[in-house]
Design a protein around this motif. Sequence first.
Motif, PDB file in Angstrom:
ATOM      1  N   LEU A  18       0.833  -1.204   0.000  1.00  0.00           N
ATOM      2  CA  LEU A  18       0.000   0.000   0.000  1.00  0.00           C
ATOM      3  C   LEU A  18       0.871   1.259   0.000  1.00  0.00           C
ATOM      4  O   LEU A  18       0.600   2.222  -0.723  1.00  0.00           O
ATOM      5  N   LEU A  21       2.350   1.846  -3.437  1.00  0.00           N
ATOM      6  CA  LEU A  21       1.336   2.381  -4.353  1.00  0.00           C
ATOM      7  C   LEU A  21       1.128   3.880  -4.136  1.00  0.00           C
ATOM      8  O   LEU A  21       1.017   4.643  -5.104  1.00  0.00           O
ATOM      9  N   PHE A  22       1.064   4.307  -2.883  1.00  0.00           N
ATOM     10  CA  PHE A  22       0.882   5.735  -2.620  1.00  0.00           C
ATOM     11  C   PHE A  22       2.087   6.544  -3.088  1.00  0.00           C
ATOM     12  O   PHE A  22       1.921   7.616  -3.684  1.00  0.00           O
ATOM     13  N   HIS A  25       1.942   6.828  -6.900  1.00  0.00           N
ATOM     14  CA  HIS A  25       0.949   7.791  -7.376  1.00  0.00           C
ATOM     15  C   HIS A  25       1.365   9.226  -7.064  1.00  0.00           C
ATOM     16  O   HIS A  25       1.091  10.126  -7.853  1.00  0.00           O
ATOM     17  N   GLU A  59      -0.192  11.529   0.052  1.00  0.00           N
ATOM     18  CA  GLU A  59       0.331  10.338  -0.609  1.00  0.00           C
ATOM     19  C   GLU A  59       1.791  10.093  -0.260  1.00  0.00           C
ATOM     20  O   GLU A  59       2.190   8.946  -0.032  1.00  0.00           O
ATOM     21  N   SER A  76      -3.620   4.299   7.635  1.00  0.00           N
ATOM     22  CA  SER A  76      -4.496   3.612   6.676  1.00  0.00           C
ATOM     23  C   SER A  76      -5.878   4.241   6.662  1.00  0.00           C
ATOM     24  O   SER A  76      -6.437   4.518   5.603  1.00  0.00           O
ATOM     25  N   LEU A  83      -8.918   8.131  -1.401  1.00  0.00           N
ATOM     26  CA  LEU A  83      -9.420   7.216  -2.427  1.00  0.00           C
ATOM     27  C   LEU A  83     -10.916   7.378  -2.655  1.00  0.00           C
ATOM     28  O   LEU A  83     -11.382   7.261  -3.793  1.00  0.00           O
ATOM     29  N   PHE A 107     -10.456  -0.191  -9.076  1.00  0.00           N
ATOM     30  CA  PHE A 107      -9.143  -0.182  -8.425  1.00  0.00           C
ATOM     31  C   PHE A 107      -9.126   0.726  -7.201  1.00  0.00           C
ATOM     32  O   PHE A 107      -8.693   0.295  -6.125  1.00  0.00           O
ATOM     33  N   PRO A 108      -9.592   1.984  -7.280  1.00  0.00           N
ATOM     34  CA  PRO A 108      -9.596   2.798  -6.062  1.00  0.00           C
ATOM     35  C   PRO A 108     -10.478   2.213  -4.953  1.00  0.00           C
ATOM     36  O   PRO A 108     -10.155   2.345  -3.773  1.00  0.00           O
ATOM     37  N   TRP A 111      -8.490  -0.577  -3.410  1.00  0.00           N
ATOM     38  CA  TRP A 111      -7.397   0.033  -2.661  1.00  0.00           C
ATOM     39  C   TRP A 111      -7.916   0.572  -1.325  1.00  0.00           C
ATOM     40  O   TRP A 111      -7.280   0.384  -0.279  1.00  0.00           O
ATOM     41  N   ALA A 114      -8.525  -2.306   0.931  1.00  0.00           N
ATOM     42  CA  ALA A 114      -7.252  -2.833   1.430  1.00  0.00           C
ATOM     43  C   ALA A 114      -6.732  -1.975   2.586  1.00  0.00           C
ATOM     44  O   ALA A 114      -6.136  -2.501   3.538  1.00  0.00           O
ATOM     45  N   LEU A 115      -6.955  -0.666   2.530  1.00  0.00           N
ATOM     46  CA  LEU A 115      -6.564   0.203   3.640  1.00  0.00           C
ATOM     47  C   LEU A 115      -7.365  -0.119   4.900  1.00  0.00           C
ATOM     48  O   LEU A 115      -6.826  -0.129   6.009  1.00  0.00           O
TER      49      LEU A 115
END
Length: 140
Positions: A18, A21-22, A25, A59, A76, A83, A107-108, A111, A114-115
């Motif tokens: 995670l 990914l942040f 981005h 991010e 998280s 998102l 996807f968002p 995501w 997942a957080l």
Amino acid sequence: MLDLRTAPYGALALRVALGVLFLAHAGLKIFVFTPAGTVGFFGQLGLPAFVAYATIAAEVAGGAALILGVWARLVSLALVPVLLGTIVLVHGAKGFFFTAAGGGWEFPAFWALALVVQALLGDGAHALVRSPALPSRAVA
């Protein structure tokens, strides 16, 4: 059943993924689109410039905190609104699948989920600064 020997490493893997990914981005907004371009895009969405800078900062700081394991549970949860904003303001109207033109919201949404899972699991192995413990309840 939860395997208490490996669960902390699962939480670690999720936390690092995670965080990466942040940072990726944020890097996209900084090095590819540039901060000025990101501000322009946010302006097209009707958002003030400070929201673009706040998003980039969240991010970067959030990604680094997740990778290092600094209050990962709290970080998280703090990143979920980023998102949700992406879903509502950018990808929501484009459909579910992220392969849609301009990217859908699948996807968002995953995501963000997942957080939430990270927040529920906790910091995981090798965290530098652990999140405050959640109150425990005895189950009868």
